[in-house]
Design a protein around this motif. Structure first.
Motif, PDB file in Angstrom:
ATOM      1  N   UNK A  22       2.769   1.931 -11.281  1.00 55.29           N
ATOM      2  CA  UNK A  22       3.397   1.626 -12.571  1.00 55.29           C
ATOM      3  C   UNK A  22       4.188   2.808 -13.121  1.00 55.29           C
ATOM      4  N   UNK A  23       3.827   4.025 -12.699  1.00 57.59           N
ATOM      5  CA  UNK A  23       4.580   5.205 -13.145  1.00 57.59           C
ATOM      6  C   UNK A  23       5.894   5.356 -12.378  1.00 57.59           C
ATOM      7  N   UNK A  24       6.047   4.588 -11.301  1.00 58.60           N
ATOM      8  CA  UNK A  24       7.239   4.693 -10.459  1.00 58.60           C
ATOM      9  C   UNK A  24       8.225   3.561 -10.726  1.00 58.60           C
ATOM     10  N   UNK A  25       7.714   2.342 -10.869  1.00 58.79           N
ATOM     11  CA  UNK A  25       8.595   1.174 -11.036  1.00 58.79           C
ATOM     12  C   UNK A  25       8.994   1.017 -12.501  1.00 58.79           C
ATOM     13  N   UNK A  26      10.172   0.441 -12.760  1.00 62.10           N
ATOM     14  CA  UNK A  26      10.653   0.302 -14.143  1.00 62.10           C
ATOM     15  C   UNK A  26       9.870  -0.712 -14.966  1.00 62.10           C
ATOM     16  N   UNK A  27       9.279  -1.714 -14.301  1.00 63.81           N
ATOM     17  CA  UNK A  27       8.532  -2.758 -15.001  1.00 63.81           C
ATOM     18  C   UNK A  27       7.062  -2.668 -14.639  1.00 63.81           C
ATOM     19  N   UNK A  28       6.179  -2.666 -15.642  1.00 66.11           N
ATOM     20  CA  UNK A  28       4.745  -2.521 -15.421  1.00 66.11           C
ATOM     21  C   UNK A  28       4.163  -3.761 -14.739  1.00 66.11           C
ATOM     22  N   UNK A  29       3.299  -3.520 -13.757  1.00 68.57           N
ATOM     23  CA  UNK A  29       2.512  -4.580 -13.132  1.00 68.57           C
ATOM     24  C   UNK A  29       1.207  -4.729 -13.903  1.00 68.57           C
ATOM     25  N   UNK A  30       0.712  -5.958 -14.046  1.00 64.78           N
ATOM     26  CA  UNK A  30      -0.434  -6.192 -14.930  1.00 64.78           C
ATOM     27  C   UNK A  30      -1.774  -6.197 -14.215  1.00 64.78           C
ATOM     28  N   UNK A  31      -1.778  -6.480 -12.906  1.00 66.62           N
ATOM     29  CA  UNK A  31      -3.051  -6.503 -12.179  1.00 66.62           C
ATOM     30  C   UNK A  31      -2.789  -6.291 -10.699  1.00 66.62           C
ATOM     31  N   UNK A  32      -3.881  -6.211  -9.907  1.00 68.45           N
ATOM     32  CA  UNK A  32      -3.729  -6.037  -8.461  1.00 68.45           C
ATOM     33  C   UNK A  32      -4.581  -7.061  -7.712  1.00 68.45           C
ATOM     34  N   UNK A  33      -4.174  -7.344  -6.475  1.00 69.07           N
ATOM     35  CA  UNK A  33      -4.934  -8.188  -5.561  1.00 69.07           C
ATOM     36  C   UNK A  33      -5.045  -7.440  -4.243  1.00 69.07           C
ATOM     37  N   UNK A  34      -6.237  -7.378  -3.662  1.00 61.14           N
ATOM     38  CA  UNK A  34      -6.451  -6.714  -2.370  1.00 61.14           C
ATOM     39  C   UNK A  34      -6.525  -7.777  -1.286  1.00 61.14           C
ATOM     40  N   UNK A  35      -5.650  -7.693  -0.286  1.00 59.95           N
ATOM     41  CA  UNK A  35      -5.631  -8.607   0.850  1.00 59.95           C
ATOM     42  C   UNK A  35      -6.141  -7.848   2.071  1.00 59.95           C
ATOM     43  N   UNK A  36      -7.285  -8.271   2.621  1.00 60.66           N
ATOM     44  CA  UNK A  36      -7.903  -7.523   3.718  1.00 60.66           C
ATOM     45  C   UNK A  36      -7.585  -8.100   5.086  1.00 60.66           C
ATOM     46  N   UNK A  37      -7.132  -9.347   5.148  1.00 61.46           N
ATOM     47  CA  UNK A  37      -6.827  -9.946   6.444  1.00 61.46           C
ATOM     48  C   UNK A  37      -5.777 -11.027   6.263  1.00 61.46           C
ATOM     49  N   UNK A  38      -5.152 -11.385   7.372  1.00 61.38           N
ATOM     50  CA  UNK A  38      -4.161 -12.452   7.333  1.00 61.38           C
ATOM     51  C   UNK A  38      -2.775 -11.957   6.989  1.00 61.38           C
ATOM     52  N   UNK A  39      -1.804 -12.811   7.184  1.00 59.89           N
ATOM     53  CA  UNK A  39      -0.408 -12.479   6.911  1.00 59.89           C
ATOM     54  C   UNK A  39      -0.060 -12.808   5.468  1.00 59.89           C
ATOM     55  N   UNK A  40       0.674 -11.902   4.823  1.00 54.30           N
ATOM     56  CA  UNK A  40       1.088 -12.122   3.439  1.00 54.30           C
ATOM     57  C   UNK A  40       2.449 -12.820   3.429  1.00 54.30           C
TER      58      UNK A  40
END
Length: 326
Positions: free
Chosen positions: A93-111
């Motif tokens: 969030x300190x790098x991108x111009x627009x703040x992201x509100x949450x995160x999701x962790x993907x441990x397997x599979x194709x996104x």
């Protein structure tokens, strides 16, 4: 007795079958869940196995490879390996111009991302390291996201708070009138709570591009971005004007001897006096300016004067910027 044993043996295949069905359903849901489709207003950081993805609604997905450096020593992979995902979100969030509100962790599979635009985050090489090219990140967002998601910033709708911290009587009103006559913006003028050398700018509800238009009209040249403020205001931007009499700020210029004198003369013409020169850094792909995020507007002023478009945020720097001339 034999009948009971037969019943128990008969139940075993059924139990295995039930467990197999449950496992298949869970695996299906897991892989199905990796087909990311967000609601219209979602802004989410996807933490994958080899990359981060900053997702902005159904409009933009930005891929951030783990190999990129976020400062002179730490890569994105180093940051993710701590498993402190809140810190990962805060750093991105300190790098991108627009703040992201949450995160999701993907441990397997194709996104699979269901968005209008997919881009790799802009990058450049310095030596053998790959860094995020923050100036191009802002340009990318302006082209692919901001112009579709925000109303046009009309000067007549912008309110500027001008606070005088230099001790010169009437200076806030004088500066406000300059902003009003040259840009057509409204202003409030007042004295700051104390006198000080350093000038600051607080961005409440305004783009950096529009804020730069304001600061370019002012004679002060050492505006730092102040992120934490207790000043109650409805203004889009707050400009705190210091005396700038005793500012400890340095500009290091790296380049071949043939270009150093011209670059130094241009920077000093802007009013920056603490300038040093050194041989060009090896492995630099193009002319670039490195800066701490609070010194963005100082770096931008120098970049415009030298005709440099590429800028890298480097928060290891303190009270100085680094300019490499290719």
């Amino acid at each position: 007795m034999a009948t009971k044993k037969k019943k128990k043996r008969g139940r075993a295949p059924i139990l295995v079958l039930v467990l197999t069905v449950i496992l298949s359903v869970l695996l299906f849901l897991n892989f199905r869940g990796n087909n990311i489709k967000l609601s219209k207003d979602e802004k989410v950081l996807i933490i994958g196995k080899q990359n981060l993805f900053a997702i902005y609604e159904d409009r933009l997905a930005v891929k951030i490879p783990y190999e990129l450096y976020i400062d002179s020593e730490e890569t994105v992979e180093d940051l993710v390996s701590t498993r402190n995902y809140e810190q990962v979100l805060e750093k991105i969030n300190s790098i991108v111009p627009e703040k992201l509100t949450r995160y999701i962790v993907i441990k397997s599979g194709e996104i699979k991302l269901d968005v209008e635009n997919q881009r790799n985050i802009p990058e450049t090489n310095i030596g053998d390291k790959r860094f995020i090219l923050t100036s191009s990140v802002y340009a990318m967002f302006k082209e692919l996201y901001h112009e579709k998601n925000s109303v046009d910033e009309q000067n007549e709708n912008i309110l500027v708070d001008v606070l005088n911290a230099n001790g010169v009587g009437g200076y806030a009103r004088k500066t406000g009138e300059l902003i009003k006559t040259s840009l057509g913006m409204k202003y409030n003028a007042a004295n700051y709570e104390t006198t000080q050398d350093q000038s600051y700018v607080i961005l409440n509800d305004i783009s950096k591009e529009k804020a730069a238009e304001i600061l370019d009209k002012l004679p002060e040249k050492y505006f730092k971005i102040k992120t934490k403020s207790t000043i109650p205001t409805l203004a889009n931007i707050v400009v705190i004007i210091g005396s700038e009499k005793d500012i400890n700020f340095k500009i290091d210029i790296y380049g071949d001897e043939a270009v150093l004198k011209d670059a130094t003369d241009k920077v000093k013409k802007l009013g920056y006096t603490n300038v040093s020169t050194s041989a060009r850094k090896e492995g630099t792909e193009q002319s670039v300016i490195e800066y701490n995020k609070e010194d963005y507007f100082i770096a931008l002023k120098v970049a415009k004067e030298l005709g440099i478009t590429d800028m890298i945020e480097n928060n290891d720097l303190s009270n100085k910027i680094g300019v490499t001339i290719k």
